[in-house]
Design an enzyme around this catalytic site. Sequence first.
Site, PDB file in Angstrom:
ATOM      1  N   ASP A  28       0.840  -1.194   0.000  1.00 45.35           N
ATOM      2  CA  ASP A  28       0.000   0.000   0.000  1.00 45.35           C
ATOM      3  C   ASP A  28       0.877   1.247   0.000  1.00 45.35           C
ATOM      4  OD1 ASP A  28      -2.289   1.842   0.640  1.00 45.35           O
ATOM      5  OD2 ASP A  28      -3.276  -0.097   0.886  1.00 45.35           O
ATOM      6  N   SER A  81      -6.729   3.875  -2.231  1.00 45.63           N
ATOM      7  CA  SER A  81      -6.915   2.440  -2.001  1.00 45.63           C
ATOM      8  C   SER A  81      -8.223   1.911  -2.557  1.00 45.63           C
ATOM      9  CB  SER A  81      -6.908   2.140  -0.505  1.00 45.63           C
ATOM     10  OG  SER A  81      -5.654   2.362   0.041  1.00 45.63           O
ATOM     11  N   ASP A 171      -5.151  13.964   2.735  1.00 46.79           N
ATOM     12  CA  ASP A 171      -5.206  13.976   1.268  1.00 46.79           C
ATOM     13  C   ASP A 171      -4.773  15.335   0.736  1.00 46.79           C
ATOM     14  OD1 ASP A 171      -6.272  11.425   1.439  1.00 46.79           O
ATOM     15  OD2 ASP A 171      -8.313  12.187   1.565  1.00 46.79           O
ATOM     16  N   ARG A 286     -16.606   8.052  -0.788  1.00 51.82           N
ATOM     17  CA  ARG A 286     -15.855   6.813  -0.562  1.00 51.82           C
ATOM     18  C   ARG A 286     -16.394   6.055   0.647  1.00 51.82           C
ATOM     19  NH1 ARG A 286      -9.341   5.700  -0.328  1.00 51.82           N
ATOM     20  NH2 ARG A 286      -9.408   4.311   1.464  1.00 51.82           N
ATOM     21  N   LYS A 361      -6.194  -2.109   6.880  1.00 43.96           N
ATOM     22  CA  LYS A 361      -6.220  -2.383   5.434  1.00 43.96           C
ATOM     23  C   LYS A 361      -6.955  -3.677   5.109  1.00 43.96           C
ATOM     24  CE  LYS A 361      -3.609   1.137   4.094  1.00 43.96           C
ATOM     25  NZ  LYS A 361      -4.093   2.213   3.212  1.00 43.96           N
ATOM     26  N   ASP A 430       2.047   3.274   3.099  1.00 47.41           N
ATOM     27  CA  ASP A 430       0.926   4.202   3.072  1.00 47.41           C
ATOM     28  C   ASP A 430       0.606   4.776   4.442  1.00 47.41           C
ATOM     29  OD1 ASP A 430      -1.384   5.362   1.591  1.00 47.41           O
ATOM     30  OD2 ASP A 430      -2.414   4.330   3.221  1.00 47.41           O
ATOM     31  N   ASP A 471      -0.917  -0.250  -4.804  1.00 49.28           N
ATOM     32  CA  ASP A 471      -2.211   0.318  -5.209  1.00 49.28           C
ATOM     33  C   ASP A 471      -2.132   1.788  -5.611  1.00 49.28           C
ATOM     34  OD1 ASP A 471      -1.702   1.121  -2.573  1.00 49.28           O
ATOM     35  OD2 ASP A 471      -3.801   1.008  -1.967  1.00 49.28           O
ATOM     36  N   HIS A 472      -1.089   2.481  -5.199  1.00 47.09           N
ATOM     37  CA  HIS A 472      -0.893   3.899  -5.539  1.00 47.09           C
ATOM     38  C   HIS A 472       0.367   4.338  -4.826  1.00 47.09           C
ATOM     39  CE1 HIS A 472      -2.113   4.732  -1.462  1.00 47.09           C
ATOM     40  NE2 HIS A 472      -3.169   3.959  -1.665  1.00 47.09           N
ATOM     41  N   HIS A 501      -1.264  10.772  -0.937  1.00 47.03           N
ATOM     42  CA  HIS A 501      -0.858   9.886  -2.023  1.00 47.03           C
ATOM     43  C   HIS A 501      -0.243  10.741  -3.142  1.00 47.03           C
ATOM     44  CE1 HIS A 501      -4.334   7.035  -0.674  1.00 47.03           C
ATOM     45  NE2 HIS A 501      -3.353   7.110   0.207  1.00 47.03           N
TER      46      HIS A 501
HETATM   47  O1  LIG Z   1      -6.447   6.712   4.771  1.00 42.88           O
HETATM   48  C1  LIG Z   1      -7.260   6.881   3.839  1.00 42.88           C
HETATM   49  O2  LIG Z   1      -8.479   6.870   3.990  1.00 42.88           O
HETATM   50  C2  LIG Z   1      -6.728   7.120   2.451  1.00 42.88           C
HETATM   51  C3  LIG Z   1      -6.314   8.550   2.333  1.00 42.88           C
HETATM   52  O3  LIG Z   1      -7.399   9.391   2.501  1.00 42.88           O
HETATM   53  O4  LIG Z   1      -5.671   6.253   2.178  1.00 42.88           O
HETATM   54  P1  LIG Z   1      -5.914   4.865   1.405  1.00 42.88           P
HETATM   55  O5  LIG Z   1      -6.598   5.205   0.118  1.00 42.88           O
HETATM   56  O6  LIG Z   1      -4.522   4.347   1.152  1.00 42.88           O
HETATM   57  O7  LIG Z   1      -6.703   3.993   2.270  1.00 42.88           O
HETATM   58 MN   LIG Z   2      -3.807   2.457  -0.430  1.00 39.87          MN
HETATM   59 MN   LIG Z   3      -3.442   6.021   1.981  1.00 38.31          MN
END
Ligand SMILES: O=C(O)[C@@H](CO)OP(=O)(O)O
Ligand SMILES: [Mn+2]
Ligand SMILES: [Mn+2]
Length: 559
Positions: A28, A81, A171, A286, A361, A430, A471-472, A501
Amino acid sequence: MGSPEFSWKLADHPKLPKGKTIAVVVLDGWGEATPDDFNCIHKADTPTMDSLKQGAPERWRLIKAHGTAVGLPTEDDMGNSEVGHNALGAGRIYAQGAKLVDLALASGKIYEGEGFKYIQQSFQNGTLHLIGLLSDGGVHSRLDQLQLLLKGCADHGAKRIRVHILTDGRDVLDGSSVGFVETLENDLAKLRERGIDAQIASGGGRMYVTMDRYENDWEVVKRGWDAQVLGEAPHKFTSALEAVKKLRAEPKSNDQYLPPFVIVDENGKPVGPVVDGDAVVTINFRADRMVMLAKALEYEDFDKFDRVRFPKIHYAGMLQYDGELKLPSHYLVSPPEIDRTSGEYLVHNGIRTFACSETVKFGHVTFFWNGNRSGYFNPEKEEYVEIPSDIGITFNVKPKMKAIEIAEKAKDAILSGKFHQVRVNLPNGDMVGHTGDIEATVVACKAADEAVKIIIDAIEQAGGVYVITADHGNAEDMVKRDKKGKPLLDKNGKIQILTSHTLQPVPIAIGGPGLAPGVRFRKDLSTPGLANVAATVMNLHGFEAPSDYEPTLIEVLDV
Ligand SMILES: O=C(O)[C@@H](CO)OP(=O)(O)O
Ligand SMILES: [Mn+2]
Ligand SMILES: [Mn+2]
């Protein structure tokens, strides 16, 4: 599937055998960028990932992980992610939440849907509450969408509006919360000029208030509930701008972790608790970090914390966050219809799968991988293992996280001979990258590399195949840069730390003793992305991918 000729049966791959154990590893937040002092992957000791790179171009390459390649609106959108794992698991590119909401707002269709009609029933006598992440990060929510929605709700009859903000800094740059609050306050002032009673009612930092995920720590959601619904918080202010500025001035404070606060009137009374008859919209598109709040707002039966009051409200999500749980039952915009994911196909074709990560995760390699669907396709063929994450800490304190534990679980699964696919997410790059702590992120990258080594060694022992990807980006770039790539300084001459990211591509490597000798990455795909991985993995399991999947990354030469 409606069409009569549809079948889950996958065609046999003409050249590749079945029955190999395939390890699929997602690092990640692990992108590829110019090596310099702000590239923690470069700075860390990562012998395993370095050695995989030696396999380029036949067994190591880069793939796209941001922008339109993962269904985001523009090439300026960094990967994340949700969209990353969706693409990895589904093998196709779907217009994602960010884009679907843009379209629904632009066409005005959002106001014609069932979800809007449902909340609209409260506009006459109740308050409309909007709860969500306040930034232009575009990962969980976007400021311009909130602005349009506010105006649209006012145009469609909302008379009293309360916004419950969650500050970002993850972000977007830390400290940017102040500017976002100013922008929102301006918009709300314009609504007030129109005679609409509109204000910010509460707030807090996203990682400390509300936006937990995968049930890691319900206290986070409770803090938000107390402020948003009950109107109770340790900090009270008469203005949100003042709140954010004052709370940020506390030592060690930052946007991600601001404590909860409520806005009170001149008599000290909270301006916007949620009460019977109100409407609530969670404005994030999201899913992962909204599911827990959605449960608290929607479920009659609920025992995760004491809600004290459970107001009778009309609640809608910006999207439906969980297709399996149908949560929430009302939503403003329909989520992407991610169907026929690789996981579902493989289960139907006899593939036994093991998936594992630690809590923060865990849903990435299960829920997101399976197209935002919780649970198993077939519990007899799948086993998902969650290793509990540490709670109540920022991960720079323990940058190794559970990487080794995840790798050991994967190793056991590989050596058990019970599974064809062993899939993991290694969170370190990440989760620690998001803290902005460069030293800790270097430690994190080393730990992830060690975990990869454990998994590759197990694959060597089992005669299997590995697919290592990400994933990024995140850990490979920890500084905000100008257009030429030069690190930017803030007013005080300090570098601006990038917690977010990135737009970088990610590596993918294949190998292992079970990999047929003629397999190599094709050269004819100009800019493949994460969505090309599913077909690749299906091939390695001995199957052709469905014809509408993005093409495989590999070809098999006769040797
Ligand atoms: O922590 C999260 O929610 C995001 C960043 O906003 O990270 P990830 O997409 O890697 O889960
Ligand atoms: Mn991720
Ligand atoms: Mn992240």
